[in-house]
Scaffold this motif. Structure first.
Motif, PDB file in Angstrom:
ATOM      1  N   ARG A  95      -9.334  -1.738  -0.934  1.00  0.00           N
ATOM      2  CA  ARG A  95     -10.261  -2.713  -0.337  1.00  0.00           C
ATOM      3  C   ARG A  95     -11.392  -3.060  -1.313  1.00  0.00           C
ATOM      4  N   TYR A 106      -6.599   3.622   0.294  1.00  0.00           N
ATOM      5  CA  TYR A 106      -6.874   2.350   0.975  1.00  0.00           C
ATOM      6  C   TYR A 106      -8.323   1.872   0.829  1.00  0.00           C
ATOM      7  N   GLU A 165      -3.519   9.960   0.711  1.00  0.00           N
ATOM      8  CA  GLU A 165      -3.303   8.548   1.010  1.00  0.00           C
ATOM      9  C   GLU A 165      -4.578   7.905   1.541  1.00  0.00           C
ATOM     10  N   GLY A 203       0.783  -1.229   0.000  1.00  0.00           N
ATOM     11  CA  GLY A 203       0.000   0.000   0.000  1.00  0.00           C
ATOM     12  C   GLY A 203       0.816   1.280   0.000  1.00  0.00           C
TER      13      GLY A 203
END
Length: 106
Positions: free
Chosen positions: A48, A44, A40, A25
């Motif tokens: 997912r 994520y 950032e 990541g």
């Protein structure tokens, strides 16, 4: 760069980068921000969702710099999806360029 532009192409950028090589990541975030500034925190949730949609697979590997890292790998479904997005992007980009060219000519 306009945030709405980035939001629309972030998924494609992730697929293209992960196709080049499996990435964890933070590494992916760094490689993205080398080209386009992103938060950032927006990466994520996207990772997912793309994993849940089976465009990406994950695995854990040891790191010499700390705890094990979760790597993202492009799946066969993800590669097909990436090719569709690239095709759509090329059509979209060409259409926008034509509009700009027509509007700014003369």
């Amino acid at each position: 760069m306009n945030p709405q532009f980035k939001k629309g192409v972030l998924e494609l950028c992730v697929l293209v980068l992960v196709k080049q090589k499996d990435q964890y990541g933070y590494e992916l975030a760094q490689n993205l921000t080398n080209q386009i500034a992103i938060a950032e925190g927006s990466l994520y949730p996207l990772l997912r969702r793309m994993t849940k949609d089976q465009y990406l697979r994950t695995y854990t590997a040891k790191s010499s710099e700390g705890p094990p890292r979760k790597y993202y790998q492009l799946s066969d479904l993800g590669e097909k999806y990436m090719e569709e997005l690239i095709s759509e992007w090329n059509v979209f980009q060409g259409s926008v360029n034509n509009l700009i060219k027509e509007a700014t000519a003369g």
